[in-house]
Design a protein around this motif. Structure first.
Motif, PDB file in Angstrom:
ATOM      1  N   LEU A   1       0.840  -1.198   0.000  1.00 36.15           N
ATOM      2  CA  LEU A   1       0.000   0.000   0.000  1.00 36.15           C
ATOM      3  C   LEU A   1       0.880   1.256   0.000  1.00 36.15           C
ATOM      4  O   LEU A   1       1.934   1.272   0.645  1.00 36.15           O
ATOM      5  CB  LEU A   1      -0.854   0.000   1.275  1.00 36.15           C
TER       6      LEU A   1
ATOM      7  N   THR B   1      -2.504   8.150   8.174  1.00 38.98           N
ATOM      8  CA  THR B   1      -1.781   7.177   9.014  1.00 38.98           C
ATOM      9  C   THR B   1      -0.692   7.882   9.839  1.00 38.98           C
ATOM     10  O   THR B   1      -0.294   7.406  10.905  1.00 38.98           O
ATOM     11  CB  THR B   1      -1.195   6.064   8.116  1.00 38.98           C
TER      12      THR B   1
ATOM     13  N   GLY C   1       0.690  -5.785  10.247  1.00 42.02           N
ATOM     14  CA  GLY C   1       0.346  -5.468   8.858  1.00 42.02           C
ATOM     15  C   GLY C   1       1.248  -4.341   8.397  1.00 42.02           C
ATOM     16  O   GLY C   1       0.800  -3.281   7.977  1.00 42.02           O
ATOM     17  N   THR C   2       2.547  -4.601   8.461  1.00 41.88           N
ATOM     18  CA  THR C   2       3.518  -3.498   8.320  1.00 41.88           C
ATOM     19  C   THR C   2       3.631  -2.954   6.900  1.00 41.88           C
ATOM     20  O   THR C   2       3.989  -1.797   6.697  1.00 41.88           O
ATOM     21  CB  THR C   2       4.897  -3.940   8.877  1.00 41.88           C
ATOM     22  N   GLY C   3       3.335  -3.762   5.874  1.00 40.31           N
ATOM     23  CA  GLY C   3       3.402  -3.275   4.484  1.00 40.31           C
ATOM     24  C   GLY C   3       4.778  -2.705   4.168  1.00 40.31           C
ATOM     25  O   GLY C   3       5.799  -3.384   4.314  1.00 40.31           O
TER      26      GLY C   3
ATOM     27  N   CYS D   1       6.116   1.658   6.990  1.00 40.64           N
ATOM     28  CA  CYS D   1       6.112   3.104   7.286  1.00 40.64           C
ATOM     29  C   CYS D   1       5.813   3.406   8.756  1.00 40.64           C
ATOM     30  O   CYS D   1       6.470   4.278   9.350  1.00 40.64           O
ATOM     31  CB  CYS D   1       5.163   3.848   6.354  1.00 40.64           C
ATOM     32  N   ILE D   2       4.856   2.690   9.365  1.00 37.66           N
ATOM     33  CA  ILE D   2       4.523   2.985  10.766  1.00 37.66           C
ATOM     34  C   ILE D   2       5.663   2.506  11.671  1.00 37.66           C
ATOM     35  O   ILE D   2       6.201   3.267  12.479  1.00 37.66           O
ATOM     36  CB  ILE D   2       3.204   2.286  11.190  1.00 37.66           C
TER      37      ILE D   2
ATOM     38  N   ASP E   1       3.867  -9.074   8.820  1.00 35.65           N
ATOM     39  CA  ASP E   1       2.927  -9.054   7.691  1.00 35.65           C
ATOM     40  C   ASP E   1       2.726 -10.485   7.205  1.00 35.65           C
ATOM     41  O   ASP E   1       3.644 -11.307   7.285  1.00 35.65           O
ATOM     42  CB  ASP E   1       3.458  -8.179   6.544  1.00 35.65           C
ATOM     43  N   LYS E   2       1.533 -10.753   6.706  1.00 39.19           N
ATOM     44  CA  LYS E   2       1.216 -12.107   6.237  1.00 39.19           C
ATOM     45  C   LYS E   2       1.981 -12.449   4.956  1.00 39.19           C
ATOM     46  O   LYS E   2       2.190 -13.610   4.641  1.00 39.19           O
ATOM     47  CB  LYS E   2      -0.291 -12.185   5.979  1.00 39.19           C
ATOM     48  N   TYR E   3       2.392 -11.402   4.216  1.00 38.69           N
ATOM     49  CA  TYR E   3       2.939 -11.645   2.877  1.00 38.69           C
ATOM     50  C   TYR E   3       4.436 -11.339   2.819  1.00 38.69           C
ATOM     51  O   TYR E   3       4.859 -10.226   3.159  1.00 38.69           O
ATOM     52  CB  TYR E   3       2.176 -10.811   1.837  1.00 38.69           C
TER      53      TYR E   3
ATOM     54  N   GLY F   1       3.965 -13.394   9.269  1.00 37.79           N
ATOM     55  CA  GLY F   1       3.067 -14.069  10.202  1.00 37.79           C
ATOM     56  C   GLY F   1       1.643 -13.592  10.030  1.00 37.79           C
ATOM     57  O   GLY F   1       1.386 -12.565   9.404  1.00 37.79           O
ATOM     58  N   ASP F   2       0.730 -14.370  10.600  1.00 35.03           N
ATOM     59  CA  ASP F   2      -0.688 -14.047  10.525  1.00 35.03           C
ATOM     60  C   ASP F   2      -1.049 -13.218  11.764  1.00 35.03           C
ATOM     61  O   ASP F   2      -1.086 -13.753  12.882  1.00 35.03           O
ATOM     62  CB  ASP F   2      -1.475 -15.366  10.474  1.00 35.03           C
ATOM     63  N   TRP F   3      -1.231 -11.923  11.560  1.00 36.27           N
ATOM     64  CA  TRP F   3      -1.469 -10.968  12.648  1.00 36.27           C
ATOM     65  C   TRP F   3      -0.556 -11.246  13.851  1.00 36.27           C
ATOM     66  O   TRP F   3       0.652 -11.264  13.700  1.00 36.27           O
ATOM     67  CB  TRP F   3      -2.958 -10.910  13.015  1.00 36.27           C
TER      68      TRP F   3
ATOM     69  N   ASN G   1      -2.586  -0.587  11.030  1.00 36.91           N
ATOM     70  CA  ASN G   1      -3.455  -0.025   9.991  1.00 36.91           C
ATOM     71  C   ASN G   1      -3.843  -1.213   9.118  1.00 36.91           C
ATOM     72  O   ASN G   1      -3.192  -1.504   8.128  1.00 36.91           O
ATOM     73  CB  ASN G   1      -2.693   1.039   9.189  1.00 36.91           C
TER      74      ASN G   1
ATOM     75  N   THR H   1      -5.228  -7.262  -0.883  1.00 37.59           N
ATOM     76  CA  THR H   1      -4.991  -7.848   0.444  1.00 37.59           C
ATOM     77  C   THR H   1      -4.592  -6.782   1.472  1.00 37.59           C
ATOM     78  O   THR H   1      -4.558  -7.055   2.666  1.00 37.59           O
ATOM     79  CB  THR H   1      -3.868  -8.903   0.356  1.00 37.59           C
ATOM     80  N   SER H   2      -4.267  -5.576   0.997  1.00 36.73           N
ATOM     81  CA  SER H   2      -3.963  -4.477   1.923  1.00 36.73           C
ATOM     82  C   SER H   2      -5.205  -3.656   2.219  1.00 36.73           C
ATOM     83  O   SER H   2      -5.202  -2.838   3.138  1.00 36.73           O
ATOM     84  CB  SER H   2      -2.933  -3.517   1.304  1.00 36.73           C
TER      85      SER H   2
HETATM   86  C1  LIG Z   1      -3.703  -1.182   4.998  1.00 36.61           C
HETATM   87  S1  LIG Z   1      -2.205  -2.059   4.730  1.00 36.61           S
HETATM   88  C2  LIG Z   1      -1.151  -1.138   5.818  1.00 36.61           C
HETATM   89  C3  LIG Z   1       0.278  -1.098   5.385  1.00 36.61           C
HETATM   90  C4  LIG Z   1       1.129  -0.117   6.211  1.00 36.61           C
HETATM   91  N1  LIG Z   1       1.137  -0.475   7.604  1.00 36.61           N
HETATM   92  C5  LIG Z   1       0.606   1.293   6.054  1.00 36.61           C
HETATM   93  O1  LIG Z   1       0.048   1.847   7.021  1.00 36.61           O
HETATM   94  O2  LIG Z   1       0.744   1.863   4.964  1.00 36.61           O
HETATM   95  C6  LIG Z   1      -2.531  -3.560   5.598  1.00 36.61           C
HETATM   96  C7  LIG Z   1      -1.382  -4.541   5.664  1.00 36.61           C
HETATM   97  O3  LIG Z   1      -1.829  -5.690   6.392  1.00 36.61           O
HETATM   98  C8  LIG Z   1      -1.279  -6.852   5.792  1.00 36.61           C
HETATM   99  N2  LIG Z   1      -2.111  -8.015   6.156  1.00 36.61           N
HETATM  100  C9  LIG Z   1      -3.290  -8.410   5.621  1.00 36.61           C
HETATM  101  N3  LIG Z   1      -3.735  -9.526   6.228  1.00 36.61           N
HETATM  102  C10 LIG Z   1      -2.815  -9.846   7.184  1.00 36.61           C
HETATM  103  C11 LIG Z   1      -2.707 -10.894   8.156  1.00 36.61           C
HETATM  104  N4  LIG Z   1      -3.635 -11.855   8.256  1.00 36.61           N
HETATM  105  N5  LIG Z   1      -1.631 -10.900   8.972  1.00 36.61           N
HETATM  106  C12 LIG Z   1      -0.670  -9.939   8.872  1.00 36.61           C
HETATM  107  N6  LIG Z   1      -0.717  -8.926   7.969  1.00 36.61           N
HETATM  108  C13 LIG Z   1      -1.779  -8.875   7.138  1.00 36.61           C
HETATM  109  C14 LIG Z   1      -1.287  -6.525   4.308  1.00 36.61           C
HETATM  110  O4  LIG Z   1      -0.396  -7.355   3.601  1.00 36.61           O
HETATM  111  C15 LIG Z   1      -0.897  -5.056   4.323  1.00 36.61           C
HETATM  112  O5  LIG Z   1       0.491  -4.899   4.228  1.00 36.61           O
END
Ligand SMILES: C[S@@+](CC[C@H](N)C(=O)[O-])C[C@H]1O[C@@H](n2cnc3c(N)ncnc32)[C@H](O)[C@@H]1O
Length: 272
Positions: A88, A94, A116-118, A121-122, A139-141, A165-167, A182, A202-203
């Motif tokens: 994202l 944010t 969900g670090t993407g 940035c946070i 992050d899951k991905y 990892g998953d959350w 976020n 997925t974001s």
């Molecule tokens: C809205 S984006 C936020 C990205 C970044 N933190 C930002 O604020 O720009 C949500 C993030 O959550 C991650 N995400 C989605 N499902 C997830 C899960 N089950 N476990 C961990 N991360 C996940 C996505 O891959 C994405 O990078």
């Protein structure tokens, strides 16, 4: 002349009338052209490679590719982050999370999660504000973690640790002082999605009225947070009440909301 700055300015005014001056930003980022030269040196000449790159930039911009993906750069809290279509593009609202974080007194050796670090940035912004704390970016991905790693190195965030990892499943019970997230919170049928087609779904999208992931984070935070630990979540402009109800169901305390620049409730804060 079809290789001069004047020529490209003309072309740009046709494809992007009234929009932000991305042509200047592009030339500045790519070739270091300063604003004085941009505005005063219309006879500036580009070489063949540069002409191809500028034409390619126009093509991408016309087809709706966000500027940040074209230049692989996005600003967030005074830093420039590498971005591409795997993550994202960081959003200005944010940054309010970082403003709020700065207003808090955190002890040394705090453990903080950016869930969900993407792009990172946070987590990276926070890690660089308090280098005696450890910030975990999860992050899951793997594709997101790869980008976050580029930014961790670029911005020297040595206390920012990355994991796939998953959350919050990778973390131990009662081990964390603060969870920040976020998460995806847009509903599957949200009309804004058609303008966001270059960013990863997925974001963006979560089921159950956009609340599925927020629900999971609230539930899992209850496990991983220490007593009095804090949870900070960005959410959709109309989700504050629903999220407050979920937090109350899990017995979180001291719940309040922070408004964004449009005066919408945007970030919810709660304590265990
Ligand atoms: C809205 S984006 C936020 C990205 C970044 N933190 C930002 O604020 O720009 C949500 C993030 O959550 C991650 N995400 C989605 N499902 C997830 C899960 N089950 N476990 C961990 N991360 C996940 C996505 O891959 C994405 O990078």
């Amino acid at each position: 002349m079809e290789n001069s700055l004047k020529y490209f300015k003309n072309l740009y005014s046709k494809i992007a009338a009234n929009s932000e001056n991305h042509l200047f930003n592009f030339l500045n980022i790519k070739y270091g052209i300063c604003s004085k030269d941009y505005y005063l040196k219309d006879d500036l000449i580009f070489n063949t490679k540069e002409i191809q790159e500028i034409e390619c930039f126009f093509k991408d911009l016309s087809s709706g590719v966000p500027f940040e993906y074209i230049v692989n750069q996005a600003s967030f809290y005074d830093s420039e982050f590498f971005v591409d279509e795997r993550v994202l593009i960081p959003r200005p609202e944010t940054e309010l999370i970082i403003d709020y974080f700065k207003s808090l007194k955190t002890n040394k050796n705090f453990n903080i999660i950016d869930a969900g670090t993407g792009s990172g940035c946070i987590g990276i912004s926070i890690a660089n504000l308090c280098n005696q704390n450890i910030v975990f970016g999860v992050d899951k991905y793997l594709r997101s973690i790869e980008i976050a790693k580029i930014n961790k190195n670029k911005l020297n965030a040595n206390n920012f640790k990355l994991l796939v990892g998953d959350w919050l499943l990778p973390f131990k019970k009662n081990s964390i002082d603060m969870v920040i997230s976020n998460p995806p919170y847009i509903t599957e049928d949200d009309e804004h999605l058609k303008h966001l087609k270059h960013e990863p779904l997925t974001s963006l999208v979560s089921t159950d009225n956009g609340l599925k992931d927020i629900n999971i984070i609230i539930k899992q935070s209850k496990q991983v947070l220490k007593k009095s630990g804090k949870l900070i979540i960005e959410h959709g402009f109309n989700q504050a009440q629903d999220i407050e109800n979920i937090l109350k169901d899990y017995n979180y305390r001291n719940i309040f909301n922070i408004k964004d620049y449009q005066d919408h409730q945007r970030i919810i804060v709660a304590e265990l």
